[in-house]
Design an enzyme around this catalytic site. Structure first.
Site, PDB file in Angstrom:
ATOM      1  N   THR A 270      31.000  41.067  61.833  1.00  0.00           N
ATOM      2  CA  THR A 270      31.191  41.349  60.422  1.00  0.00           C
ATOM      3  C   THR A 270      31.383  42.838  60.203  1.00  0.00           C
ATOM      4  O   THR A 270      30.975  43.667  61.026  1.00  0.00           O
ATOM      5  CB  THR A 270      29.971  40.922  59.590  1.00  0.00           C
ATOM      6  OG1 THR A 270      28.840  41.711  59.989  1.00  0.00           O
ATOM      7  CG2 THR A 270      29.647  39.452  59.762  1.00  0.00           C
ATOM      8  N   ASP A 271      31.978  43.175  59.056  1.00  0.00           N
ATOM      9  CA  ASP A 271      31.890  44.543  58.577  1.00  0.00           C
ATOM     10  C   ASP A 271      30.442  44.790  58.171  1.00  0.00           C
ATOM     11  O   ASP A 271      29.655  43.859  58.007  1.00  0.00           O
ATOM     12  CB  ASP A 271      32.847  44.756  57.394  1.00  0.00           C
ATOM     13  CG  ASP A 271      33.240  46.213  57.226  1.00  0.00           C
ATOM     14  OD1 ASP A 271      32.523  47.091  57.751  1.00  0.00           O
ATOM     15  OD2 ASP A 271      34.255  46.486  56.551  1.00  0.00           O
ATOM     16  N   TRP A 272      30.076  46.059  57.980  1.00  0.00           N
ATOM     17  CA  TRP A 272      28.675  46.434  57.826  1.00  0.00           C
ATOM     18  C   TRP A 272      28.121  45.988  56.463  1.00  0.00           C
ATOM     19  O   TRP A 272      28.443  46.530  55.426  1.00  0.00           O
ATOM     20  CB  TRP A 272      28.528  47.942  58.008  1.00  0.00           C
ATOM     21  CG  TRP A 272      28.184  48.346  59.413  1.00  0.00           C
ATOM     22  CD1 TRP A 272      27.201  49.204  59.774  1.00  0.00           C
ATOM     23  CD2 TRP A 272      28.781  47.911  60.643  1.00  0.00           C
ATOM     24  NE1 TRP A 272      27.142  49.326  61.152  1.00  0.00           N
ATOM     25  CE2 TRP A 272      28.106  48.551  61.706  1.00  0.00           C
ATOM     26  CE3 TRP A 272      29.817  47.036  60.956  1.00  0.00           C
ATOM     27  CZ2 TRP A 272      28.414  48.340  63.040  1.00  0.00           C
ATOM     28  CZ3 TRP A 272      30.137  46.824  62.282  1.00  0.00           C
ATOM     29  CH2 TRP A 272      29.446  47.467  63.309  1.00  0.00           C
TER      30      TRP A 272
END
Length: 778
Positions: A270-272
């Site tokens: 995932t993105d953060w």
């Protein structure tokens, strides 16, 4: 005795299975079987926010990398180490200083993604990015969270500087070269942001509503090319939704398209952030949650125990993470030096950046070497090397344009220079764009890096008094942007009043004395040029080209380097000429005033959905960039693929061969007909037969760049497109298809400068069926 044996046997049985087992490349399945449910869940969750800051690291973390974005978790009993992932697209982003040592850990500031694409040179990109990959390796990271490669749907996207192009073929090919360069060093990448992350405003929750054809032909096609041509280790799913579903929780995207159709073998992270629906992400094939929060681990464990998540899905993801881990330098015991050759890398950046700069105008002014120069514009003295956010790099220096010109032998007007340097001293750039602004960033998150110092208003008499002292004038205009917000119109896409007055007055006063003016655009994205481009004698689009910016600009202006960069996007006459402008938040919707930072933690608002904020309609379909402007016959300021040179080139008649499987190979001779050596980027566009699917007038299908050609020298370039590459997507039938009939080959110096043409025939239609997935919601 028997009783004793039984007790001992029971005691042995109580020892966790696999206690002596250690991970290797050959026993991944065995290790997976030995893992407990809790260990499996732990491995799918990163080590958490701040886990790589120097203050949070323990003695056990001594081999890790302060300032890196995150890690995977270690499971010591099975010999599974942590691995380190770090930003970003324009160079490794880590802390440059560490407690307990005077040693520094600066990284090279490389040209941003747009500059790389404007080189139109995959070999150059691959070679340059091997240097970046070397820094990733030698500073102890395992994966670089790059490249960013979303399509330039709209020029106001705040992260367009990280991305490559409005065209998926150019974007995909440059991305593939980027990946091959990095991964040639034995470290990995993470293609991002997969997918539909084409605006920053409310990026955490925005829903991109995209028709299936545009989805396949534009917004997925570049990722498809990069996956198939470079085998990236990882891909990063984006924050946003596409057609009603978060990308990181969509099995149709992450499994059906990415893995089943394209054959991707790596992991997806995932993105953060930490959205609700962790179990749904695991099920969808999102293997790793970054940066990782403890409650995400618990979500997975509980979901498996209550039957809402299959342990088989979890096992599948864990196995992929283990397959990733055994490839990493950290697992394989690489002893990194913390001492990459920054000097050599800086020299490579200087050369590459110059090849990505685009000469937009030249009325017999450039090149000019030496002489007395009045250098105007704040960004001449504080030059922007790259964008803000995760794309920012902690570099040892930025070579400003004034420094580059001075080093190249130009005599700068000290009165003008002193004016700007004094102003710079009293203005703190961080006040213009604070380093961390979670409350104000309309897309949520971090905005790292320095802001742009506002332009100085220079009195007319100051300019007039400089004319006699100088041979020419250079005016530098600066722009920056980055993660968490999109650009606006007034004073950003358009010039502000001070900038317009500066260009106008300098040009008028210097022209009255028979002296010339060049404008240098130190910008991260497209700006309006049509209203003022007639004023200066030359315009150099320098972009934000990395830490050697000033030297690269000087190399172009002096003629040490002949410009060969070409635009990877279109410069429109007016912003509202762009079809997506009616569905983009350039006006900053009122809803954007809310603090979207909370979206990192999965908090949702119950308010009525707001257009262009909560959802964005991609109603323009395929009408993005040159596809629209060439088909509609609409005037632009500078077309896609455009760029001038100090020499001229002649194109021969293309030779066309059609293969048995329906692919086409086009060869064309390019001759340098000018007086200086130079390179030429040649573009292959193809127009499909009329009838059937409605298509753009023509589309880029391949490109190539010559070597450095001496005056009078020629080179034959060969470009190949397979049959699948010729296909368009029929959303009604859920298939790619090529039509039978006559195709037109157009070989051009830009999308509006077609130099030679040819035709070829396809005797029969072809189709490639795909899955009917990711349909727009009614």
């Amino acid at each position: 005795m028997k009783k004793t044996i039984i007790l001992i046997s029971c005691a042995l049985a109580a020892v966790p299975a696999g206690a002596q087992l250690k991970l290797s490349k050959d026993n991944i399945d065995e290790v997976l079987k030995a893992m407990t449910l809790e260990e499996k869940a732990e491995l799918c969750i990163g080590s958490g926010w701040g886990s790589m800051t120097a203050g949070s690291m323990t003695a056990a973390d001594a081999t890790l990398v302060p300032g890196a974005a995150g890690t995977t978790k270690a499971i010591d009993r099975l010999g599974i180490p942590q691995t380190v992932v770090s930003d970003g697209p324009a160079g490794l982003r880590i802390d440059p200083k560490r407690k307990g040592t005077d040693r520094t850990f600066y990284c090279t500031g490389f040209p941003v993604g747009t500059v790389l694409a404007c080189t139109w040179d995959v070999d150059l990109v691959e070679t340059l990015l091997a240097d970046m990959g070397n820094e990733v390796l030698e500073y102890g990271a395992d994966v670089l969270l790059a490249p960013g490669m979303n399509i330039h749907r709209n020029p106001l996207c705040g992260r367009n500087f990280e991305y490559f192009s409005e065209d998926p073929v150019l974007s995909g090919k440059i991305a593939a070269a980027y990946v091959r360069g990095i991964q040639s060093q034995g470290v990995g990448v993470s293609l991002k942001h997969f997918m539909g992350n084409n605006q920053e405003i409310n990026r955490m929750e925005n829903e991109a509503r995209i028709g299936t054809r545009a989805l396949r032909e534009l917004y997925l096609k570049n990722f498809e090319i990069a996956v198939k041509e470079s085998d990236p280790w990882t891909i990063m799913s984006s924050y946003n939704k596409v057609n009603g579903v978060y990308t990181q929780q969509n099995p149709e995207l992450l499994q059906t398209i990415l893995r089943d159709e394209w054959g991707f073998k790596g992991i997806v992270m995932t993105d953060w952030g930490s959205k609700e629906g962790t179990a749904a992400a695991v099920h969808a094939g999102n293997d790793l949650m970054e940066p990782g929060m403890p409650f995400e681990t618990q979500r997975i464990i509980e979901a498996v125990k209550n039957g809402t998540l299959s342990e088989a899905d979890l096992d599948r993801n864990v196995k992929r993470i283990l397959e990733y881990i055994v490839k990493t330098p950290r697992f394989n015991g690489y002893r990194y030096s913390n001492a990459p050759d920054l000097k050599a890398h800086a020299e490579a950046v200087r050369k590459a950046a110059a090849e990505g700069m685009v000469l937009l105008k030249n009325d017999s002014m450039l090149p000019f070497s030496g002489g007395r120069v009045a250098l105007f514009g704040m960004n001449a003295y504080k030059t922007i090397a790259g964008g803000t956010g995760s794309g920012n790099v902690n570099k040892a220096y930025v070579r400003n344009i004034d420094e580059g010109l001075s080093a190249a032998g130009y005599q700068l007007d000290e009165k003008i220079a002193s004016l700007y340097r004094t102003y710079r001293t009293y203005i703190n750039a961080e006040d213009a764009n604070a380093k961390i602004i979670p409350e104000q960033a309309l897309g949520g998150g971090l905005s790292l890096g320095e802001g742009v110092i506002p332009e100085l208003s220079v009195r007319k008499e100051v300019i007039a008094n400089s004319v006699e002292r100088n041979d020419a004038a250079v005016v530098v205009i600066g722009r920056n942007a980055g993660e968490g917000d999109d650009r606006g119109l007034e004073g950003d896409f358009d010039l502000n009043d001070d900038e317009r007055a500066l260009i106008t007055e300098v040009c008028n006063l210097y022209h009255q004395a028979g002296k010339k003016v060049v404008v240098v655009l130190n910008v991260g994205g497209v700006v309006e040029t049509a209203s003022w481009k007639s004023l200066p004698d030359a315009i150099l689009l320098a972009w934000t080209p990395g830490q050697e910016a000033g030297n690269s600009v000087a190399d172009i202006l002096s003629g040490k380097v002949n410009p060969s960069g070409k635009l990877s996007m279109t410069f429109p006459v007016n912003y509202l000429d762009i079809p997506s402008s009616v569905n983009f938040p350039y006006y900053k919707p009122k809803a954007a005033a809310e603090n979207s930072f909370s979206a990192f933690f999965g908090k949702k608002s119950e308010k009525k959905p707001v257009k262009d904020y909560d959802y964005t309609d991609y109603a323009e379909g395929l009408n993005v960039g040159y596809r629209y402007f060439t088909t509609a016959g609409k005037e632009v300021s500078y077309p896609f693929g455009y760029g001038l040179s100090y020499t001229s080139f002649e194109y021969g008649k293309p030779a066309v061969k059609v293969s048995k499987d329906g692919g086409v190979t086009v060869s064309v001779s390019v001759k340098n007909t000018g007086k200086v050596s130079g390179k030429e980027a040649v573009q292959l566009y193809i127009a499909a037969p009329a009838g059937g699917l409605e298509k753009p007038a023509y589309e880029l299908k391949a490109f190539a760049k010559t070597s450095e050609l001496a005056p009078g020298a020629s080179e034959t370039l060969t470009m190949t497109v397979d049959a699948y590459g010729l296909a368009s997507f029929n959303d009604a039938a859920s298939q790619w298809e090529t039509a039978a009939g006559t195709y037109k080959v157009l070989v051009g110096a830009s999308a509006s400068d077609i130099r030679s043409t040819a035709t070829f025939k396809q005797s029969k239609a072809q189709i490639w069926k795909v899955n009917t997935v990711m349909l727009p919601q009614e």
